[in-house]
Design a protein around this motif. Sequence first.
Motif, short mmCIF file in Angstrom:
data_model
loop_
_atom_site.label_atom_id
_atom_site.label_comp_id
_atom_site.label_asym_id
_atom_site.label_seq_id
_atom_site.Cartn_x
_atom_site.Cartn_y
_atom_site.Cartn_z
N ALA A 93 0.72 -1.35 -0.03
CA ALA A 93 -0.32 0.17 0.07
C ALA A 93 0.83 1.32 0.33
N ASP A 94 1.78 1.65 0.33
CA ASP A 94 3.23 1.75 0.34
C ASP A 94 3.76 2.52 -1.01
N ASP A 95 2.63 2.44 -2.13
CA ASP A 95 3.27 2.23 -3.11
C ASP A 95 2.29 3.90 -3.81
N ALA A 96 2.94 5.03 -3.76
CA ALA A 96 2.10 5.87 -3.75
C ALA A 96 1.83 6.73 -4.94
N ASP A 97 3.02 6.21 -5.79
CA ASP A 97 2.51 6.76 -7.37
C ASP A 97 2.27 5.49 -8.49
N ILE A 102 8.61 -0.12 -4.59
CA ILE A 102 8.18 0.81 -3.62
C ILE A 102 9.62 1.29 -3.89
N GLU A 106 9.52 6.31 -0.62
CA GLU A 106 7.85 5.54 -0.43
C GLU A 106 7.75 4.60 1.01
N PRO A 109 7.25 6.66 5.00
CA PRO A 109 6.98 6.94 6.22
C PRO A 109 6.88 5.67 6.84
N SER A 110 7.08 4.61 6.48
CA SER A 110 6.90 3.41 7.60
C SER A 110 8.09 3.53 8.35
#
Length: 263
Positions: A93-97, A102, A106, A109-110
């Motif tokens: 879910a961290d694959d923002a774009d 990742i 990206e 944030p974690s």
Amino acid sequence: MKARTRAALAAPALTLAAMFAVAGPAAADTGTAQGDLTPVPLNGVDGSGTAMVWVDGTTLTVQVEATGLLAGSPHAAHIHYGADARNQCPTAADDADGSGTITTSEGVPSYGTVQVSLTTSGDTSPDSALAVDRFDTAEGGKITYERGEIEVSQDLADDILAGDAAVVVHGVDYDGSGAYDGDAKSDLDPSLPAEATDPALCGIVTASQMTDMPTGGVQTGSGGTQGTENLGLLVAGGAALAVGGGLLGAGVVSRRRTHRTDA
Ligand SMILES: [Cu+2]
């Protein structure tokens, strides 16, 4: 005379203060934190590893073992932490774009930003985050890293012992070409391919039972290891020489006695 007395009294007081200053860090927390390294999702790495961090006040000894990395290529590795981060490893879910991978950014944030660069020699600050020539090369896809005497802030030492820091190993091979290449540029340094800096393995290190320090003493990275080992041999050699000399001396004495008895 009076001023001289005062100066003489002030000197021991300063020395005492200096002693307390030295004793301070030694009295700080010690402990170990360890964790398993697992593949960062989406990044196509089939690897694993372990990370161990010994904390002694503000001094770290770090051991990282990992397999399944792109062979023959250097792999940047860091301790990450962020006060505002989730203090976890990234999820898909961290694959923002939505690119399907990742990136290092990206992951921030974690796992937070780079706090310690796990270089083999020299500087270990975030300044060396991309000092590719000072990171371990994965011979046969494997890295075995160990370095001691890494100085960090008290805050970071506390964060590590609290189980909030992550060890991240970077460097992937999306296209399976066997090298860092491809059109995608690194989000950290556009002169590098994304493959060179995207995260491969990640693990949160959490407090563990006190584990013995690595055998053979604290080594200072593979760059400094050689020197440390040589120094150890030199010291050991010197001690052996001293013992040998003592034995030789004893032998001489006893021989003299024997001679005397014979005479
Ligand atoms: Cu990193």
